[in-house]
Motif scaffolding. Structure first.
Motif, PDB file in Angstrom:
ATOM      1  N   TRP A  93       0.856  -1.190   0.000  1.00  0.00           N
ATOM      2  CA  TRP A  93       0.000   0.000   0.000  1.00  0.00           C
ATOM      3  C   TRP A  93       0.888   1.235   0.000  1.00  0.00           C
ATOM      4  O   TRP A  93       1.767   1.385   0.843  1.00  0.00           O
ATOM      5  CB  TRP A  93      -0.911   0.001   1.221  1.00  0.00           C
ATOM      6  N   ALA A 254       0.687   0.157  10.655  1.00  0.00           N
ATOM      7  CA  ALA A 254       0.159  -0.428   9.430  1.00  0.00           C
ATOM      8  C   ALA A 254      -0.067   0.690   8.427  1.00  0.00           C
ATOM      9  O   ALA A 254      -0.014   1.878   8.771  1.00  0.00           O
ATOM     10  CB  ALA A 254      -1.147  -1.184   9.697  1.00  0.00           C
ATOM     11  N   ASP A 255      -0.299   0.340   7.173  1.00  0.00           N
ATOM     12  CA  ASP A 255      -0.579   1.351   6.159  1.00  0.00           C
ATOM     13  C   ASP A 255      -1.873   2.077   6.518  1.00  0.00           C
ATOM     14  O   ASP A 255      -2.713   1.579   7.269  1.00  0.00           O
ATOM     15  CB  ASP A 255      -0.673   0.698   4.783  1.00  0.00           C
ATOM     16  N   GLN A 257      -4.546   2.709   4.868  1.00  0.00           N
ATOM     17  CA  GLN A 257      -5.796   2.064   4.478  1.00  0.00           C
ATOM     18  C   GLN A 257      -6.226   1.044   5.533  1.00  0.00           C
ATOM     19  O   GLN A 257      -7.382   1.024   5.969  1.00  0.00           O
ATOM     20  CB  GLN A 257      -5.637   1.388   3.109  1.00  0.00           C
ATOM     21  N   SER A 258      -5.296   0.199   5.966  1.00  0.00           N
ATOM     22  CA  SER A 258      -5.623  -0.833   6.951  1.00  0.00           C
ATOM     23  C   SER A 258      -5.839  -0.243   8.338  1.00  0.00           C
ATOM     24  O   SER A 258      -6.737  -0.672   9.077  1.00  0.00           O
ATOM     25  CB  SER A 258      -4.496  -1.873   7.016  1.00  0.00           C
ATOM     26  N   ALA A 259      -5.009   0.728   8.707  1.00  0.00           N
ATOM     27  CA  ALA A 259      -5.046   1.253  10.072  1.00  0.00           C
ATOM     28  C   ALA A 259      -6.182   2.234  10.289  1.00  0.00           C
ATOM     29  O   ALA A 259      -6.750   2.292  11.393  1.00  0.00           O
ATOM     30  CB  ALA A 259      -3.717   1.923  10.399  1.00  0.00           C
ATOM     31  N   GLU A 262     -10.174   1.683   6.446  1.00  0.00           N
ATOM     32  CA  GLU A 262     -11.106   0.566   6.544  1.00  0.00           C
ATOM     33  C   GLU A 262     -11.898   0.621   7.853  1.00  0.00           C
ATOM     34  O   GLU A 262     -13.131   0.486   7.840  1.00  0.00           O
ATOM     35  CB  GLU A 262     -10.361  -0.758   6.400  1.00  0.00           C
TER      36      GLU A 262
END
Length: 549
Positions: A93, A254-255, A257-259, A262
């Motif tokens: 990412w 985390a990136d 998007q994940s952290a 989302e």
């Protein structure tokens, strides 16, 4: 925690260095259950970055029906990320550039705490982040005591860029302007002066200007020659001279998007918000006393009682220009459409290299005197996806950032120039080979031009049912970057909630005045000829009393 931290904060509290409640909550407590009130206002939030998401979180928590329209395929804006497949098949990412989550980002951190799941914190300390130079000893501001005045005293005594005999030759009246931030007088006296002019008049030696000030101005994606001196002083106050939390930075492991994004999308949908990604808004219109009509790029039209315009400055300018019939009641909106509040281009280049840099290199490093290069981030030292790739390949993931680039330069050329500069600073990188690269240039950073403050709109507009949010929108309290985006998003939600009888959300900031604001105000009542020459006439200009909330 070392002994100096509580001592510094105790002394700071004695002189007023503590979190400041900029906007207290008001109205009845509790949300209206979905379906309980057919008269709930419908809200469309244009933009799904930090500002739009912060507004949507507060509104959705109160039970208001919210639709977020985001032009990109994913939420995030300038904090967003997208997947990239490396030559070996690994998916990474990639974001729009590293962001430091400072500890005085009270409002943004409050939003992030809502979406955090599990016992582990979302943000983790990034560690020391030095400012380095080819010519002078490095600085490490994060190792100072956290709160003024001890942080200022420690900087003066410890910094290799400051010497007492040189400080004695500086212009003390101009020095007071840095320590004496107060919005009214700071913007009245300094908005017509460039940051470069102010720093030159301060008469600091070149070493101190480069290591302590130029790097700071560039960190706001602006060039000192075109950035308002008032804005620079406000940023100094927010990040150092009036900040009780210190200069430590945190970041997710985390990136983004994940952290963040989302969990953010999940949190919003659980509270009834609709998220429409890949949905650019092209026009806003309304009949007198009627609902807003929000036209999207696909030709659909949404209706709303309230609209929060929470895009970057350039997108807001285009949309306001296409919606002149609906927004003509506010001259500041017309000014934004005519002259977007954008800064210079900035470049981000991420390299996947076939070996690692020396182990003592910091996870984040600022570059004081590079030609193009402003910062280096070692993603494989803290981000899970990049670390996993590093552990498997023994390679490194290095991001280079140029905060204020020459217009028209290509992304690949800027990336190559930054990588060459890194080779001079960190010689071991010259022997490493590229596995992959991703370079881009963007023009969506907020600008803070000389003389621009009076025309900058705040959250509340003169157009009924339209509020603004973003890092380019003015606030009546100190804020910047991600925190300004979050604070204005919450502020926009508060305007809507207050208008319809809902409880508003508290908004926090650092203290609104510098520790020497009174002394600077007194010095301005007897301006010297030198100050008069710098500020134009020696008299305050037309300071804007903004209606923000």
């Amino acid at each position: 925690m070392s002994a100096r931290v509580p001592v510094s904060r105790l002394v700071g509290r004695l002189v007023g260095m503590r979190p400041y409640l900029a906007s207290a909550p008001s109205g009845p407590a509790g949300a209206v259950p979905p379906g309980a009130d057919a008269g709930r206002p419908r809200v469309v939030v244009v933009g799904g970055g930090i500002a739009g998401a912060s507004a949507a979180v507060v509104l959705a928590e109160r039970g208001l029906p919210v639709v977020i329209c985001e032009a990109a395929d994913l939420l995030g804006g300038r904090l967003g990320a997208h997947p990239r497949t490396l030559p070996d098949g690994t998916v990474q990412w990639v974001d729009h550039g590293f962001h430091g989550f400072f500890r005085q980002y009270y409002n943004w951190r409050k939003i992030l705490r809502r979406i955090s799941a599990g016992p582990e914190p979302l943000l983790h300390p990034l560690g020391s982040y030095p400012v380095i130079s080819e010519h002078w000893p490095q600085e490490e501001f994060d190792r100072l005591p956290p709160a003024p005045p001890l942080s200022i005293v420690a900087l003066t005594l410890r910094s290799p860029s400051l010497r007492l005999r040189e400080l004695a030759r500086t212009d003390h009246t101009i020095g007071l302007s840095l320590l004496g931030f107060e919005a009214g007088q700071t913007y009245a006296h300094l908005d017509q002066v460039s940051a470069e002019q102010l720093l030159a008049a301060l008469r600091l030696p070149e070493r101190a200007r480069v290591m302590l000030f130029n790097v700071f101005a560039h960190s706001f994606f602006n060039d000192a020659a075109s950035m308002s001196a008032a804005e620079l002083v406000a940023m100094f106050h927010f990040y150092f001279l009036g900040n009780p939390e210190g200069l430590g930075m945190d970041a997710p492991h985390a990136d983004y998007q994940s952290a963040i994004w989302e969990p953010m999308a999940r949190y919003l949908r659980q509270r009834g918000a609709q998220i429409q990604t890949g949905t650019p808004v092209t026009e806003l219109s309304r009949d007198p006393a009627g609902p807003w009509r929000v036209r999207t790029g696909a030709g659909a039209t949404l209706t709303a009682d309230e609209v929060v315009l929470a895009t970057d400055a350039a997108t807001a300018a285009r949309l306001l220009g296409a919606s002149a019939g609906a927004t003509s009641g506010d001259q500041r909106l017309a000014a934004v459409a005519a002259r977007p509040r954008t800064g210079p281009p900035y470049a981000v280049a991420r390299y996947w290299l076939d070996g690692d840099v020396r182990p003592e290199r910091a996870q984040f490093t600022s570059i004081a005197d590079g030609g193009i290069l402003d910062s280096v981030t070692l993603y494989h030292r803290f981000e899970a996806g990049a670390r996993s790739w590093h552990e498997r390949t023994r390679g490194s993931v290095v991001e280079l950032h140029a905060y204020a680039c020459p217009p028209g330069a290509g992304a690949a050329d800027l990336g190559a120039a930054m990588l060459a500069e890194l080779g001079r600073l960190w010689p071991e990188t010259r022997r490493l080979h590229q596995v992959d690269q991703h370079c881009h240039v963007s023009t969506d950073a907020a600008g803070f031009p000389v003389g621009g403050h009076a025309a900058t709109p705040g959250v509340r507009t003169d157009v009924p049912g339209l509020t603004l949010a973003g890092d380019w929108v003015a606030t009546p309290f100190p804020s910047a970057l991600m925190e300004r985006a979050a604070a204005t998003g919450i502020g926009a939600a508060n305007v809507i909630l207050a208008a319809h009888g809902y409880r508003t959300e508290p908004v926090w900031s650092v203290p609104p005045r510098g520790i020497l604001a009174g002394r600077w105000a007194a010095s301005m009542r007897r301006p010297t000829g030198r100050w008069a020459a710098l500020s134009g006439s020696g008299q305050p200009g037309a300071a804007r009393s903004a209606r923000i909330w």
